[in-house]
Design an enzyme around this catalytic site. Structure first.
Site, PDB file in Angstrom:
ATOM      1  N   CYS A   1       1.206   7.297   6.273  1.00 33.40           N
ATOM      2  CA  CYS A   1       1.026   7.238   4.814  1.00 33.40           C
ATOM      3  C   CYS A   1       0.496   5.872   4.375  1.00 33.40           C
ATOM      4  O   CYS A   1       0.673   4.864   5.074  1.00 33.40           O
ATOM      5  CB  CYS A   1       2.348   7.462   4.105  1.00 33.40           C
ATOM      6  SG  CYS A   1       3.024   9.117   4.277  1.00 33.40           S
TER       7      CYS A   1
ATOM      8  N   GLU B   1       1.623   3.905   2.083  1.00 34.96           N
ATOM      9  CA  GLU B   1       2.691   2.905   1.888  1.00 34.96           C
ATOM     10  C   GLU B   1       3.029   2.221   3.206  1.00 34.96           C
ATOM     11  O   GLU B   1       3.185   1.005   3.272  1.00 34.96           O
ATOM     12  CB  GLU B   1       3.955   3.578   1.334  1.00 34.96           C
ATOM     13  CG  GLU B   1       3.786   4.211  -0.035  1.00 34.96           C
ATOM     14  CD  GLU B   1       3.390   5.678   0.032  1.00 34.96           C
ATOM     15  OE1 GLU B   1       2.532   6.037   0.873  1.00 34.96           O
ATOM     16  OE2 GLU B   1       3.922   6.466  -0.758  1.00 34.96           O
TER      17      GLU B   1
HETATM   18  N1  THU Z   1       0.810  10.642   1.714  1.00 37.27           N
HETATM   19  C1  THU Z   1       0.809   9.288   1.528  1.00 37.27           C
HETATM   20  O1  THU Z   1      -0.027   8.568   2.077  1.00 37.27           O
HETATM   21  N2  THU Z   1       1.752   8.772   0.715  1.00 37.27           N
HETATM   22  C2  THU Z   1       2.643   9.502  -0.017  1.00 37.27           C
HETATM   23  O2  THU Z   1       3.413   8.931  -0.773  1.00 37.27           O
HETATM   24  C3  THU Z   1       2.676  10.953   0.130  1.00 37.27           C
HETATM   25  C4  THU Z   1       1.782  11.530   1.164  1.00 37.27           C
HETATM   26  C5  THU Z   1      -0.277  11.243   2.525  1.00 37.27           C
HETATM   27  C6  THU Z   1       0.107  11.811   3.843  1.00 37.27           C
HETATM   28  C7  THU Z   1      -1.021  12.817   4.071  1.00 37.27           C
HETATM   29  O3  THU Z   1      -2.142  12.139   4.618  1.00 37.27           O
HETATM   30  C8  THU Z   1      -1.398  13.277   2.674  1.00 37.27           C
HETATM   31  O4  THU Z   1      -0.867  12.293   1.789  1.00 37.27           O
HETATM   32  C9  THU Z   1      -0.865  14.643   2.305  1.00 37.27           C
HETATM   33  O5  THU Z   1       0.499  14.730   2.501  1.00 37.27           O
END
Ligand code: THU
Length: 143
Positions: A59, A61
Site C-alpha cells: 500500500c 502508506e
Molecule cells: N491501497 C492502498 O494503497 N492504501 C489504502 O489505504 C487502501 C488500499 C491499495 C492496495 C491496492 O493496490 C489497491 O489500493 C486496492 O485495494
C-alpha cells in the site's frame, strides 16, 4: 494531536496527490498516494505497488513509511493518504497499514492521520482512533 499548520496539511495532501500519480496498480486500477511527515522534519512519499501475485501488493502508506525508515528516520508525526474520488469518504489506511503505523507513529495519541480526496477535502484523526489496541513488540521465549 500533533499541531499541524494549514499549510503543512495542504502540503502533505498535495504531495500525496503527486505520489499517487506514480502508483503501479494495473490489477485493481485503484491508485493511492501517501505522504508522511517524519520526526526529522522531512516528508516521505509513497504510492501503492501491486503485483501479479496479489498478496504481495504494498500500500501507499507502507511504501512511504518504509522509505522513511530506510532513509534513517524511525518515527513520524503525520501521514496523509489520498485515494480516488473527491472527499475523504469512509476509507483510510487498511488494517495492515494501521499496524505498521503503530510501529512508527511518534505517539499514537498525537500522530495525525489525514484521509483526503482529490479535491483536497479531508478528515483528520489521531492514529489511536484508527487502531486502539496494536500488537506490541514482544519478548521471545523458549517454549
Ligand atoms: N491501497 C492502498 O494503497 N492504501 C489504502 O489505504 C487502501 C488500499 C491499495 C492496495 C491496492 O493496490 C489497491 O489500493 C486496492 O485495494
Amino acid at each position: 494531536m500533533y499541531n499541524l499548520s494549514n499549510e503543512q496539511i495542504k502540503e502533505l495532501i498535495l504531495l500525496a496527490i503527486e505520489a499517487r500519480k506514480k502508483a503501479y496498480a494495473p490489477y485493481s486500477k485503484f491508485k493511492v498516494g501517501a505522504a508522511v511527515l517524519g520526526a526529522d522534519g522531512k516528508i516521505y512519499t509513497g504510492c501503492n505497488i501491486e503485483n501479479a501475485s496479489f498478496g504481495l501488493t504494498n500500500c501507499a502508506e507502507r511504501t512511504a513509511i518504509f522509505k522513511m525508515v530506510s532513509e534513517g528516520c524511525q518515527s513520524f508525526n503525520a501521514l496523509a493518504v489520498v485515494g480516488a474520488g473527491d472527499g475523504p469518504g469512509e476509507s483510510g489506511p487498511c488494517g495492515a497499514c494501521r499496524q505498521v503505523i503503530s510501529e512508527f507513529a511518534a505517539d499514537m495519541n498525537q500522530t495525525v492521520i489525514i484521509s483526503a480526496g482529490q479535491d483536497g477535502e479531508y478528515r483528520m484523526e489521531p492514529a489511536i482512533a484508527l487502531y486502539p489496541r496494536p500488537f506490541m513488540k514482544f519478548e521471545p521465549n523458549n517454549d
